[in-house]
Scaffold this active site. Structure first.
Site, PDB file in Angstrom:
ATOM      1  N   ASP A  71       0.799  -1.229   0.000  1.00  0.00           N
ATOM      2  CA  ASP A  71       0.000   0.000   0.000  1.00  0.00           C
ATOM      3  C   ASP A  71       0.834   1.283   0.000  1.00  0.00           C
ATOM      4  OD1 ASP A  71       0.935  -0.524   2.540  1.00  0.00           O
ATOM      5  OD2 ASP A  71      -0.891   0.095   3.571  1.00  0.00           O
ATOM      6  N   GLU A  79      13.222  -4.019  10.575  1.00  0.00           N
ATOM      7  CA  GLU A  79      14.203  -3.428   9.655  1.00  0.00           C
ATOM      8  C   GLU A  79      15.622  -3.618  10.212  1.00  0.00           C
ATOM      9  OE1 GLU A  79      11.494  -1.953  10.852  1.00  0.00           O
ATOM     10  OE2 GLU A  79      10.300  -1.179   9.186  1.00  0.00           O
TER      11      GLU A  79
END
Ligand code: UGA
Ligand code: MN
Length: 300
Positions: free
Chosen positions: A162, A247
Site C-alpha cells: 500500500d 528493519e
C-alpha cells in the site's frame, strides 16, 4: 595496356577508400554497441511484497503493479498471507505481464498480532509485525533462485503493497554496493523520516518513533545487494523482536550505520511514501432493506 593500368589504379584507390570508410564507419559503431552494453547493464530488482485479503487489496495491488510496469528488469515476488493462493492475486499477476513469482504462507496470528485502535489511528505500527513469514519465505525462494542463476547480481527491496513509490527510487537502488538508504515520507509520526548525512556519510537519523532502534528507518527506506543473501543465508526476519525492529533485524546481518550508502541526493529527496489505505466502510448487503442486485460475483 595503359587503359587497363589506369583502371587497376582506380580500382585499388576505390578499394582503399572503401576499406577506410568501412573502418571509420564501423569502429565507432562497434564501440557504441560495446559501451551501450556496458552502460545498459541493470541489476535485477527483486521487489518482495507480502499481501493479504481485504476490500482494498485489488486496488492497492493494481496501483503497485502499474507502477512496477514502468521498471526495467524487475522481478516481483508476491507472497500471499493465506493458506491457498487466491484467484484474485493470481489473475492480477498474470494480467500484469510483469516477471513475477507467486508464493503463499499463512501467518499464525497470536493475540498480540493486532494493533490497538489507537495505534491504527496514529498510523504507526502495531504490537506485532506483519509480513514476517511472507518475507522469509521470499528470501528462501530468492536464495534458491540465485544459486541457479547465471547472474547472481541484484537488489532486494521490501515493498509493502500500500505504499507509494516514485520511479526514481528504483533508479537510486541500482547504485547500491551493499545497503542503500533514503528518506521515507509520512511515517513514524513524521512528515519524513530520514538518515542524516554529513560529508557523504550517514551520521544519524531524523526519527521520532523509537529513535533508539539500531536502524531507525522504515522497510521502504532501504535496499540490499541480493548477493549478500547468499553470503549470509541465515539472514531473516524474526517474530521475536519488538515492533518496529524488523528493519534493524535484517539490516544487522549486512551493514553497520557507518557503512550505509546514502542515496536520493544525499537523503534530501523523498521518492517513497508510507501511505496507508483507509479501511473502507461499506454497508452490510444482508442488512439492506431495499432489495439490490447481488454483486457477489463481481471481483472488486
Ligand atoms: C509498517 C512497515 O512499513 C511494514 O513494512 C511492516 O511490515 C509493518 O509496519 C509491521 O511491522 O507490521 P504498515 O503500514 O503498518 O507498515 O503495515 P501494512 O502495510 O499493513 O503491512 C505490511 C505488509 O504486510 C503489507 O504489504 C501487507 O499487505 C502485509 N500484511 C499485512 C500481511 O501480509 N498480512 C497481514 O495480516 C497484514
Ligand atoms: Mn502499509
Amino acid at each position: 595496356m595503359p587503359f587497363v593500368n589506369i583502371k587497376k589504379q582506380y580500382l585499388a584507390m576505390g578499394l582503399l577508400i572503401f576499406v577506410m570508410l568501412f573502418l571509420f564507419n564501423t569502429r565507432p559503431v562497434f564501440q557504441c554497441q560495446f559501451n551501450a552494453e556496458v552502460s545498459s547493464y541493470l541489476p535485477v530488482i527483486y521487489g518482495i511484497t507480502p499481501t493479504y485479503a481485504r476490500l482494498a487489496q485489488k486496488a492497492d495491488l493494481t496501483r503497485l503493479s502499474q507502477t512496477l510496469m514502468h521498471i526495467k528488469n524487475l522481478h516481483w515476488v508476491v507472497i500471499e498471507d493465506s493458506a491457498e493462493k487466491t484467484k484474485l492475486v493470481a489473475n492480477l499477476l498474470k494480467e500484469s505481464n510483469l516477471k513475477y513469482t507467486h508464493l503463499n504462507i499463512k501467518t499464525h496470528k497470536t493475540k498480540q498480532s493486532t494493533p490497538t485502535s489507537i495505534q491504527k489511528v496514529r498510523g504507526i505500527k502495531g504490537v506485532a509485525a506483519s509480513g514476517v513469514e511472507q518475507r522469509n519465505l521470499a528470501l528462501d525462494w530468492l536464495k534458491g533462485h540465485l544459486q541457479k542463476a547465471e547472474d547472481q547480481r541484484g537488489v532486494v527491496f521490501f515493498m509493502d503493497d500500500d505504499n507509494t513509490y516514485s520511479l526514481k527510487v528504483f533508479d537510486e537502488m541500482r547504485k547500491i554496493k551493499r545497503v542503500g538508504v533514503w528518506p521515507v515520507g509520512i511515517v513514524g509520526g513524521m512528515r519524513v523520516e530520514m538518515p542524516l548525512v554529513t560529508d557523504g556519510k550517514v551520521s544519524g537519523f531524523n526519527a521520532w518513533w523509537k529513535p533508539f532502534r539500531p536502524f531507525p528507518i522504515d522497510m521502504a527506506g532501504f535496499a540490499i545487494n541480493a548477493t549478500l543473501f547468499l553470503e549470509h543465508p541465515e539472514a531473516k526476519f524474526s517474530r521475536k523482536v519488538q515492533s518496529g525492529f524488523q528493519e534493524s533485524e535484517i539490516l544487522k546481518y549486512f551493514t553497520t550505520r557507518d557503512e550505509l550508502e546514502p542515496l536520493a541526493e544525499n537523503c534530501t529527496k523523498v521518492y517513497v511514501w508510507h501511505t496507508r489505505t483507509q479501511k473502507p466502510s461499506i454497508v452490510n448487503p444482508q442488512k439492506l432493506k431495499r432489495p439490490l442486485v447481488s454483486y457477489d460475483h463481481i471481483e472488486v
